[in-house]
Scaffold this active site. Structure first.
Site, mmCIF file in Angstrom:
data_model
loop_
_atom_site.group_PDB
_atom_site.id
_atom_site.type_symbol
_atom_site.label_atom_id
_atom_site.label_comp_id
_atom_site.label_asym_id
_atom_site.label_seq_id
_atom_site.Cartn_x
_atom_site.Cartn_y
_atom_site.Cartn_z
ATOM 1 N N ASP A 1 0.808 -1.222 0.000
ATOM 2 C CA ASP A 1 0.000 0.000 0.000
ATOM 3 C C ASP A 1 0.842 1.273 0.000
ATOM 4 O O ASP A 1 0.431 2.312 0.529
ATOM 5 C CB ASP A 1 -0.971 0.020 1.204
ATOM 6 N N GLU A 2 2.005 1.220 -0.601
ATOM 7 C CA GLU A 2 2.902 2.385 -0.620
ATOM 8 C C GLU A 2 2.469 3.416 -1.657
ATOM 9 O O GLU A 2 3.000 4.528 -1.679
ATOM 10 C CB GLU A 2 4.340 1.930 -0.947
ATOM 11 N N LYS B 1 1.920 2.130 -5.025
ATOM 12 C CA LYS B 1 2.472 1.557 -6.267
ATOM 13 C C LYS B 1 1.554 1.839 -7.453
ATOM 14 O O LYS B 1 2.013 2.184 -8.541
ATOM 15 C CB LYS B 1 2.654 0.029 -6.130
ATOM 16 N N GLY C 1 -4.541 -4.248 -3.889
ATOM 17 C CA GLY C 1 -5.503 -3.190 -4.201
ATOM 18 C C GLY C 1 -4.693 -1.970 -4.588
ATOM 19 O O GLY C 1 -4.042 -1.357 -3.741
ATOM 20 N N HIS C 2 -4.649 -1.667 -5.872
ATOM 21 C CA HIS C 2 -3.814 -0.571 -6.376
ATOM 22 C C HIS C 2 -4.716 0.572 -6.830
ATOM 23 O O HIS C 2 -5.475 0.432 -7.787
ATOM 24 C CB HIS C 2 -2.917 -1.074 -7.524
ATOM 25 N N GLN D 1 1.949 -6.153 -3.181
ATOM 26 C CA GLN D 1 2.380 -6.252 -1.774
ATOM 27 C C GLN D 1 3.680 -5.453 -1.575
ATOM 28 O O GLN D 1 3.838 -4.436 -2.226
ATOM 29 C CB GLN D 1 2.543 -7.732 -1.362
HETATM 30 P P1 GDP Z 1 -0.731 0.311 -3.539
HETATM 31 O O1 GDP Z 1 -1.323 -0.963 -3.069
HETATM 32 O O2 GDP Z 1 0.734 0.397 -3.272
HETATM 33 O O3 GDP Z 1 -1.053 0.611 -4.967
HETATM 34 O O4 GDP Z 1 -1.388 1.461 -2.663
HETATM 35 P P2 GDP Z 1 -2.952 1.617 -2.304
HETATM 36 O O5 GDP Z 1 -3.673 2.088 -3.501
HETATM 37 O O6 GDP Z 1 -3.457 0.396 -1.635
HETATM 38 O O7 GDP Z 1 -2.878 2.721 -1.174
HETATM 39 C C1 GDP Z 1 -2.300 3.962 -1.397
HETATM 40 C C2 GDP Z 1 -3.360 5.020 -1.090
HETATM 41 O O8 GDP Z 1 -2.724 6.266 -0.983
HETATM 42 C C3 GDP Z 1 -4.400 5.169 -2.182
HETATM 43 O O9 GDP Z 1 -5.615 5.538 -1.604
HETATM 44 C C4 GDP Z 1 -3.831 6.298 -3.044
HETATM 45 O O10 GDP Z 1 -4.850 7.013 -3.743
HETATM 46 C C5 GDP Z 1 -3.204 7.157 -1.986
HETATM 47 N N1 GDP Z 1 -2.034 7.944 -2.390
HETATM 48 C C6 GDP Z 1 -1.003 7.585 -3.205
HETATM 49 N N2 GDP Z 1 -0.062 8.563 -3.237
HETATM 50 C C7 GDP Z 1 -0.501 9.535 -2.411
HETATM 51 C C8 GDP Z 1 0.044 10.788 -1.976
HETATM 52 O O11 GDP Z 1 1.135 11.184 -2.348
HETATM 53 N N3 GDP Z 1 -0.701 11.508 -1.099
HETATM 54 C C9 GDP Z 1 -1.917 11.087 -0.633
HETATM 55 N N4 GDP Z 1 -2.568 11.847 0.218
HETATM 56 N N5 GDP Z 1 -2.444 9.915 -1.005
HETATM 57 C C10 GDP Z 1 -1.744 9.141 -1.876
HETATM 58 P P1 IMO Z 2 -0.913 -4.186 -2.243
HETATM 59 O O1 IMO Z 2 -0.439 -4.758 -3.560
HETATM 60 C C1 IMO Z 2 -0.972 -4.566 2.094
HETATM 61 C C2 IMO Z 2 -1.188 -8.646 3.706
HETATM 62 C C3 IMO Z 2 -2.467 -9.063 4.420
HETATM 63 C C4 IMO Z 2 -1.907 -10.042 5.429
HETATM 64 C C5 IMO Z 2 -0.794 -10.746 4.643
HETATM 65 C C6 IMO Z 2 -1.205 -12.068 4.017
HETATM 66 O O2 IMO Z 2 -2.201 -3.476 -2.325
HETATM 67 O O3 IMO Z 2 0.176 -3.417 -1.584
HETATM 68 P P2 IMO Z 2 -2.728 -12.712 1.919
HETATM 69 O O4 IMO Z 2 -4.189 -12.479 1.675
HETATM 70 O O5 IMO Z 2 -1.843 -12.140 0.888
HETATM 71 O O6 IMO Z 2 -2.416 -14.151 2.211
HETATM 72 O O7 IMO Z 2 -2.439 -11.924 3.303
HETATM 73 O O8 IMO Z 2 -0.423 -9.839 3.617
HETATM 74 N N1 IMO Z 2 -1.369 -8.133 2.332
HETATM 75 C C7 IMO Z 2 -1.267 -6.848 1.998
HETATM 76 N N2 IMO Z 2 -1.054 -5.746 2.771
HETATM 77 N N3 IMO Z 2 -1.062 -4.455 0.764
HETATM 78 C C8 IMO Z 2 -1.246 -5.548 -0.017
HETATM 79 O O9 IMO Z 2 -1.230 -5.495 -1.367
HETATM 80 C C9 IMO Z 2 -1.396 -6.810 0.604
HETATM 81 N N4 IMO Z 2 -1.596 -8.066 0.139
HETATM 82 C C10 IMO Z 2 -1.562 -8.861 1.210
HETATM 83 O O10 IMO Z 2 -3.084 -7.975 5.035
HETATM 84 O O11 IMO Z 2 -1.298 -9.367 6.496
HETATM 85 MG MG MG Z 3 -2.888 -1.616 -1.852
#
Ligand code: GDP
Ligand code: IMO
Ligand code: MG
Length: 436
Positions: A16-17, A19, A43-44, A227
């Protein structure tokens, strides 16, 4: 034609960085984007002019017309999740047909994988991981056990029928004996998955051949990680990890493109840290600052909606991630989320049993004895939201980034100051490197 620079882009922390956002921004410079690991546990999120897309299985590159998406052999594919994601994208008018490809060697997630996972997670005496309940772990278990179903097998109806019959018998028996779970019906499962197979067939190809040919032809491929490094099955905080190779090596085994053909590795890191699910988290914040970051950063899982645990930037972890991935560039996201922090503690080292160390422990006992050593930097206390040039950031925000860069050992290539595609800055050296 000479080989151009392909790149792996991956999470440097626990997922969830951001990406998704960064892959979307960078996809403009690439011809193809390939997912190499994980499944719809990812979840991207991508936000384009206020419109939000959350992609789980499909690479974020498909949001750019002309950029092809590949689901590599390292992915575990839930056919129903895939079809519903395709439908959502088509419903908003995205041209998916002819732009998206699935490896014939990717493994298939079936309903018994979810059944076993749910039962096992809640069973007494088991270590609860806090998974996303998508059947990811059990599907990878079957892959390694050599009893999985691959996409190519899904398309073979006779094989599919026999596989489902045999697997259901085995999984139903185990789940009932161990967890008292009600059995799944193989007949209706076969019918449902045979129908899904027909819809999936047009997307299926040998993606290793396709990717290598594209590189031969001078195209650039971006390998989209899911991840994060600390969730990697080998290098992460085992057993609190996912079941796949989220690190850079996974891009090679998960697509069939050799390491000599991948030019660089880009790690995405938040300006702080989050984690969802169970497991160690040395810099986790247990006071109001966590609520501030969670609220400002909207730190709730994109897939499960669970609140994310929040913590301060952890440099030993980032250095470790950079080392195991061979990270050349870093992208720092969510700078704007820290706009209201008065002081910003940053963990620069770990103390374990009184000894200062930079080595990440391998076991849980090691993690429990970590005392993080912090350096406190001054917060900038003003808005960075939407700033797209480094020099326009407040001086203290620039200092924070320079500190991060120096201590982490990788170069900062981009900084994100908001969720939208446009709220991003690309630093000149990185922009130059991307031209290669
Ligand atoms: P991913 O799994 O690495 O693609 O990240 P996620 O989508 O799960 O979570 C990142 C969240 O941060 C999402 O809701 C993005 O819309 C949000 N996001 C990404 N970059 C930024 C940023 O620079 N600032 C803020 N406020 N939100 C961001
Ligand atoms: P993205 O790509 C954050 C975590 C789950 C759990 C562990 C194992 O959006 O960054 P799983 O269902 O994969 O067997 O769960 O890994 N986890 C994530 N945490 N971002 C993700 O994906 C994740 N995918 C799995 O919360 O701790
Ligand atoms: Mg995510």
């Amino acid at each position: 034609m000479s080989q151009r620079k392909s790149a792996v882009i991956l999470g440097a922390q626990w997922g969830d960085e951001g990406k998704g956002k960064i892959v979307d921004v960078l996809s403009e410079k690439f011809d193809m984007v390939a997912r190499y690991a994980g499944g719809h546990n990812a979840g991207h999120t991508v936000i384009i002019e206020g419109k939000k897309f959350v992609l789980q299985l499909i690479p974020c590159g498909v949001l750019r017309p002309g950029c092809k998406g590949v689901i590599g052999n390292g992915v575990v594919l839930d056919p129903m999740a895939f079809l519903s994601e395709v439908k959502k994208l088509k419903d908003v008018g995205l041209p998916i047909d002819g732009q998206l490809f699935i490896s014939n060697r990717a493994q298939v997630i079936l309903p018994y994988h979810r059944m076993i996972e749910l039962a096992a997670e809640n069973a007494p005496g088991r270590t609860k991981i806090g998974t996303t309940s998508r059947g990811i772990g059990p599907a990878y278990e079957d892959k390694m056990h050599r009893s999985g179903l691959r996409v190519v097998d899904l398309l073979n109806s006779a094989l599919l029928r026999t596989h489902i019959q045999n697997a259901c018998f085995e999984k139903n028996t185990i789940a009932h004996a161990l967890f008292g779970t009600e059995p799944l019906d193989p007949k209706s499962m076969y019918e449902e998955y045979a129908r899904a197979a027909e819809q999936i067939a047009p997307f299926v190809t040998d993606t290793a051949v396709m990717l290598n040919k594209a590189i031969d032809d001078g195209q650039k491929v971006m390998f989209e990680g899911a991840q994060g490094a600390l969730l990697d099955i080998d290098h992460g905080t085992y057993p609190f990890v996912t079941s796949s190779s989220a690190t850079a090596g996974g891009a090679v085994t998960g697509t069939g493109v050799g390491p000599t053909r991948i030019g660089t590795v880009i790690g995405v890191t938040k300006a702080y840290v989050t984690r969802v699910g169970e497991g160690p988290f040395p810099t986790e914040i247990h006071d109001d600052s966590a609520d501030l970051l969670r609220a400002r950063g909207q730190e709730y899982g994109a897939v499960t909606g669970r609140p994310r645990r929040c913590g301060w930037l952890d440099l030993p972890l980032l250095r470790y991630s950079n080392m195991i991935n061979g990270t050349e560039w870093l992208v720092v996201t969510k700078m704007d989320v820290m706009d209201e922090c008065v002081d910003i503690p940053v963990c620069t080292g770990y103390k374990i049993n009184g000894q200062l160390t930079d080595v990440i422990p391998a076991d849980m006992r090691g993690y429990e004895s970590i005392v993080p050593v912090y350096t406190t930097l001054k917060g900038w206390n003003c808005s960075t939201e939407g700033i797209t040039e480094f020099e326009k950031l407040p001086q203290l925000a620039q200092d924070y980034l320079k500190f991060l860069e120096k201590e982490s050992g990788a170069k900062i290539g981009m900084v994100s100051t908001g969720p939208d595609r446009a709220q991003t800055m690309t630093l000149p050296a990185f922009a130059e490197a991307l031209k290669a």
